[in-house]
Design a protein around this motif. Structure first.
Motif, PDB file in Angstrom:
ATOM      1  N   LEU A 164      41.149  33.560  27.748  1.00 39.02           N
ATOM      2  CA  LEU A 164      40.722  33.027  29.048  1.00 39.02           C
ATOM      3  C   LEU A 164      41.326  33.838  30.189  1.00 39.02           C
ATOM      4  CD1 LEU A 164      40.952  29.188  28.352  1.00 39.02           C
ATOM      5  CD2 LEU A 164      38.887  30.570  28.629  1.00 39.02           C
ATOM      6  N   LYS A 165      42.593  34.195  30.024  1.00 40.56           N
ATOM      7  CA  LYS A 165      43.277  34.987  31.055  1.00 40.56           C
ATOM      8  C   LYS A 165      42.630  36.378  31.145  1.00 40.56           C
ATOM      9  CE  LYS A 165      46.741  35.431  33.966  1.00 40.56           C
ATOM     10  NZ  LYS A 165      46.888  34.624  35.160  1.00 40.56           N
ATOM     11  N   ALA A 166      42.197  36.902  29.998  1.00 38.41           N
ATOM     12  CA  ALA A 166      41.545  38.221  29.998  1.00 38.41           C
ATOM     13  C   ALA A 166      40.269  38.175  30.840  1.00 38.41           C
ATOM     14  CB  ALA A 166      41.231  38.656  28.570  1.00 38.41           C
ATOM     15  N   GLY A 167      39.534  37.061  30.759  1.00 40.38           N
ATOM     16  CA  GLY A 167      38.330  36.917  31.579  1.00 40.38           C
ATOM     17  C   GLY A 167      38.675  36.965  33.060  1.00 40.38           C
ATOM     18  N   GLU A 168      39.750  36.265  33.409  1.00 37.96           N
ATOM     19  CA  GLU A 168      40.204  36.227  34.810  1.00 37.96           C
ATOM     20  C   GLU A 168      40.636  37.634  35.267  1.00 37.96           C
ATOM     21  OE1 GLU A 168      43.987  34.341  36.916  1.00 37.96           O
ATOM     22  OE2 GLU A 168      43.216  33.095  35.314  1.00 37.96           O
ATOM     23  N   MET A 169      41.389  38.318  34.416  1.00 40.76           N
ATOM     24  CA  MET A 169      41.886  39.659  34.759  1.00 40.76           C
ATOM     25  C   MET A 169      40.742  40.668  34.841  1.00 40.76           C
ATOM     26  SD  MET A 169      45.101  39.456  35.341  1.00 40.76           S
ATOM     27  CE  MET A 169      44.682  37.913  36.104  1.00 40.76           C
ATOM     28  N   ASN A 170      39.716  40.426  34.018  1.00 40.51           N
ATOM     29  CA  ASN A 170      38.545  41.305  34.052  1.00 40.51           C
ATOM     30  C   ASN A 170      37.857  41.219  35.411  1.00 40.51           C
ATOM     31  OD1 ASN A 170      36.477  42.974  32.978  1.00 40.51           O
ATOM     32  ND2 ASN A 170      35.202  41.167  32.786  1.00 40.51           N
ATOM     33  N   ILE A 171      37.683  39.993  35.905  1.00 34.83           N
ATOM     34  CA  ILE A 171      37.038  39.813  37.215  1.00 34.83           C
ATOM     35  C   ILE A 171      37.907  40.459  38.303  1.00 34.83           C
ATOM     36  CG2 ILE A 171      36.417  38.068  38.949  1.00 34.83           C
ATOM     37  CD1 ILE A 171      35.526  36.315  36.546  1.00 34.83           C
ATOM     38  N   LYS A 172      39.212  40.250  38.208  1.00 36.96           N
ATOM     39  CA  LYS A 172      40.131  40.813  39.208  1.00 36.96           C
ATOM     40  C   LYS A 172      40.035  42.351  39.208  1.00 36.96           C
ATOM     41  CE  LYS A 172      44.550  39.783  41.159  1.00 36.96           C
ATOM     42  NZ  LYS A 172      45.953  39.721  41.028  1.00 36.96           N
ATOM     43  N   THR A 173      39.939  42.924  38.020  1.00 35.19           N
ATOM     44  CA  THR A 173      39.864  44.387  37.914  1.00 35.19           C
ATOM     45  C   THR A 173      38.548  44.911  38.485  1.00 35.19           C
ATOM     46  OG1 THR A 173      41.227  44.290  35.939  1.00 35.19           O
ATOM     47  CG2 THR A 173      40.003  46.309  36.287  1.00 35.19           C
ATOM     48  N   MET A 174      37.452  44.205  38.194  1.00 37.12           N
ATOM     49  CA  MET A 174      36.163  44.646  38.728  1.00 37.12           C
ATOM     50  C   MET A 174      36.144  44.552  40.257  1.00 37.12           C
ATOM     51  SD  MET A 174      34.584  45.728  36.152  1.00 37.12           S
ATOM     52  CE  MET A 174      32.948  46.050  36.766  1.00 37.12           C
ATOM     53  N   GLN A 175      36.796  43.520  40.789  1.00 39.34           N
ATOM     54  CA  GLN A 175      36.883  43.390  42.254  1.00 39.34           C
ATOM     55  C   GLN A 175      37.701  44.537  42.840  1.00 39.34           C
ATOM     56  OE1 GLN A 175      38.456  39.415  42.398  1.00 39.34           O
ATOM     57  NE2 GLN A 175      36.468  38.490  42.826  1.00 39.34           N
ATOM     58  N   LEU A 176      38.773  44.886  42.125  1.00 38.98           N
ATOM     59  CA  LEU A 176      39.635  45.988  42.574  1.00 38.98           C
ATOM     60  C   LEU A 176      38.848  47.308  42.581  1.00 38.98           C
ATOM     61  CD1 LEU A 176      42.722  46.571  43.195  1.00 38.98           C
ATOM     62  CD2 LEU A 176      42.877  47.332  40.833  1.00 38.98           C
ATOM     63  N   LEU A 177      38.077  47.525  41.516  1.00 40.51           N
ATOM     64  CA  LEU A 177      37.296  48.766  41.417  1.00 40.51           C
ATOM     65  C   LEU A 177      36.216  48.809  42.501  1.00 40.51           C
ATOM     66  CD1 LEU A 177      36.757  51.400  39.935  1.00 40.51           C
ATOM     67  CD2 LEU A 177      35.277  50.153  38.351  1.00 40.51           C
ATOM     68  N   LYS A 178      35.606  47.658  42.759  1.00 39.83           N
ATOM     69  CA  LYS A 178      34.584  47.609  43.809  1.00 39.83           C
ATOM     70  C   LYS A 178      35.197  47.988  45.157  1.00 39.83           C
ATOM     71  CE  LYS A 178      31.316  44.543  46.070  1.00 39.83           C
ATOM     72  NZ  LYS A 178      30.932  43.164  46.311  1.00 39.83           N
ATOM     73  N   LYS A 179      36.378  47.419  45.422  1.00 42.46           N
ATOM     74  CA  LYS A 179      37.087  47.718  46.677  1.00 42.46           C
ATOM     75  C   LYS A 179      37.399  49.218  46.748  1.00 42.46           C
ATOM     76  CE  LYS A 179      41.305  46.263  48.996  1.00 42.46           C
ATOM     77  NZ  LYS A 179      42.533  45.503  48.809  1.00 42.46           N
ATOM     78  N   ALA A 180      37.874  49.764  45.636  1.00 43.75           N
ATOM     79  CA  ALA A 180      38.219  51.190  45.594  1.00 43.75           C
ATOM     80  C   ALA A 180      36.984  52.055  45.850  1.00 43.75           C
ATOM     81  CB  ALA A 180      38.834  51.536  44.239  1.00 43.75           C
ATOM     82  N   HIS A 181      35.850  51.682  45.237  1.00 45.25           N
ATOM     83  CA  HIS A 181      34.608  52.444  45.431  1.00 45.25           C
ATOM     84  C   HIS A 181      34.142  52.381  46.883  1.00 45.25           C
ATOM     85  CE1 HIS A 181      33.279  52.453  40.927  1.00 45.25           C
ATOM     86  NE2 HIS A 181      34.051  53.455  41.224  1.00 45.25           N
ATOM     87  N   ILE A 182      34.222  51.181  47.471  1.00 47.66           N
ATOM     88  CA  ILE A 182      33.757  51.026  48.860  1.00 47.66           C
ATOM     89  C   ILE A 182      34.651  51.833  49.802  1.00 47.66           C
ATOM     90  CG2 ILE A 182      33.506  49.374  50.761  1.00 47.66           C
ATOM     91  CD1 ILE A 182      32.466  47.356  48.654  1.00 47.66           C
ATOM     92  N   GLN A 183      35.971  51.776  49.561  1.00 49.96           N
ATOM     93  CA  GLN A 183      36.893  52.534  50.421  1.00 49.96           C
ATOM     94  C   GLN A 183      36.649  54.039  50.282  1.00 49.96           C
ATOM     95  OE1 GLN A 183      39.221  51.572  52.717  1.00 49.96           O
ATOM     96  NE2 GLN A 183      38.347  49.549  52.432  1.00 49.96           N
ATOM     97  N   ALA A 184      36.374  54.476  49.067  1.00 48.38           N
ATOM     98  CA  ALA A 184      36.223  55.922  48.829  1.00 48.38           C
ATOM     99  C   ALA A 184      34.835  56.439  49.192  1.00 48.38           C
ATOM    100  CB  ALA A 184      36.529  56.227  47.364  1.00 48.38           C
ATOM    101  N   PHE A 185      33.806  55.640  48.910  1.00 52.25           N
ATOM    102  CA  PHE A 185      32.437  56.168  49.021  1.00 52.25           C
ATOM    103  C   PHE A 185      31.540  55.402  49.990  1.00 52.25           C
ATOM    104  CE2 PHE A 185      33.775  56.768  44.466  1.00 52.25           C
ATOM    105  CZ  PHE A 185      34.175  58.088  44.627  1.00 52.25           C
ATOM    106  N   GLY A 186      32.007  54.262  50.481  1.00 53.75           N
ATOM    107  CA  GLY A 186      31.204  53.475  51.419  1.00 53.75           C
ATOM    108  C   GLY A 186      30.478  52.336  50.729  1.00 53.75           C
ATOM    109  N   GLU A 187      29.937  51.419  51.548  1.00 57.00           N
ATOM    110  CA  GLU A 187      29.174  50.271  51.019  1.00 57.00           C
ATOM    111  C   GLU A 187      27.874  50.776  50.407  1.00 57.00           C
ATOM    112  OE1 GLU A 187      29.212  47.030  50.730  1.00 57.00           O
ATOM    113  OE2 GLU A 187      30.906  46.346  51.944  1.00 57.00           O
ATOM    114  N   PRO A 188      27.492  50.282  49.236  1.00 56.66           N
ATOM    115  CA  PRO A 188      26.206  50.682  48.657  1.00 56.66           C
ATOM    116  C   PRO A 188      25.044  50.289  49.570  1.00 56.66           C
ATOM    117  CG  PRO A 188      27.561  49.550  47.037  1.00 56.66           C
ATOM    118  CD  PRO A 188      28.235  49.377  48.365  1.00 56.66           C
TER     119      PRO A 188
END
Ligand code: SF4
Length: 171
Positions: A93-117
């Motif tokens: 269950l915690k892995a599911g939570e951490m997975n969402i947190k990681t995807m949010q982190l990656l999305k933030k990183a992509h937006i900061q680096a490359f801009g909003e899709p």
């Protein structure tokens, strides 16, 4: 009511594995099929989380909670001392939570680096000349490649999971 099916046992997580191939009846140290399955499930989840976390790290983003979870969850499968299925359910269950947190982190990183899709047209087909086919999910690597081929006659092709790069303003 149908009889409860017994899970098949198979585990080859460690060097003690039976016959050097896999424990098929029970673990050498007593691990049961349910725990073996839950550990396999956890390791599968950790591989996914780690892959996306790696991409976020390439862009300078980390998360100490996710890091700590990965270490703790890996350790839980390595020690061969905890065979409590409930503990592994909690980790799942915690892995599911951490997975969402990681995807949010990656999305933030992509937006900061490359801009909003943004909506964009995807060009299909091929062009005569040299070509490089890029697959995977690594937008940072794709970004570096696109910069390197700029002004050359080398064309870069993507497919499937790399198509989101066509929605980014820098393409
Ligand atoms: S972790 Fe246990 S069940 Fe798995 S291979 Fe090693 S001894 Fe066998």
């Amino acid at each position: 009511m149908a009889a409860k099916e017994k899970l098949d046992m198979f585990c080859y997580q460690c060097s003690q594995t039976a016959q050097g191939t896999g424990c098929t009846l029970k673990g050498i140290y007593g691990k049961e099929a349910t725990v073996a399955r839950l550990q396999d499930n956890l390791l599968f989840a950790l591989k996914g989380i780690s892959a996306y976390l790696y991409h976020a790290r390439e862009l300078g983003y980390t998360d100490s909670e996710v890091d700590a979870f990965i270490e703790n969850a890996f350790f839980s499968t390595l020690t061969n001392v905890n065979f409590d299925p409930q503990a592994f359910l909690k980790l799942a269950l915690k892995a599911g939570e951490m997975n969402i947190k990681t995807m949010q982190l990656l999305k933030k990183a992509h937006i900061q680096a490359f801009g909003e899709p943004i909506p964009a047209q995807v060009r299909a087909g091929t062009v005569k000349g040299h070509g490089i086919l890029v697959t995977g999910h690594d937008l940072h690597a794709l970004d570096m490649l696109l910069k390197q081929v700029e002004g050359t006659d080398v064309f870069v092709y993507t497919h499937s999971e790399m198509l989101p790069r066509s929605r980014l303003p820098w393409t």
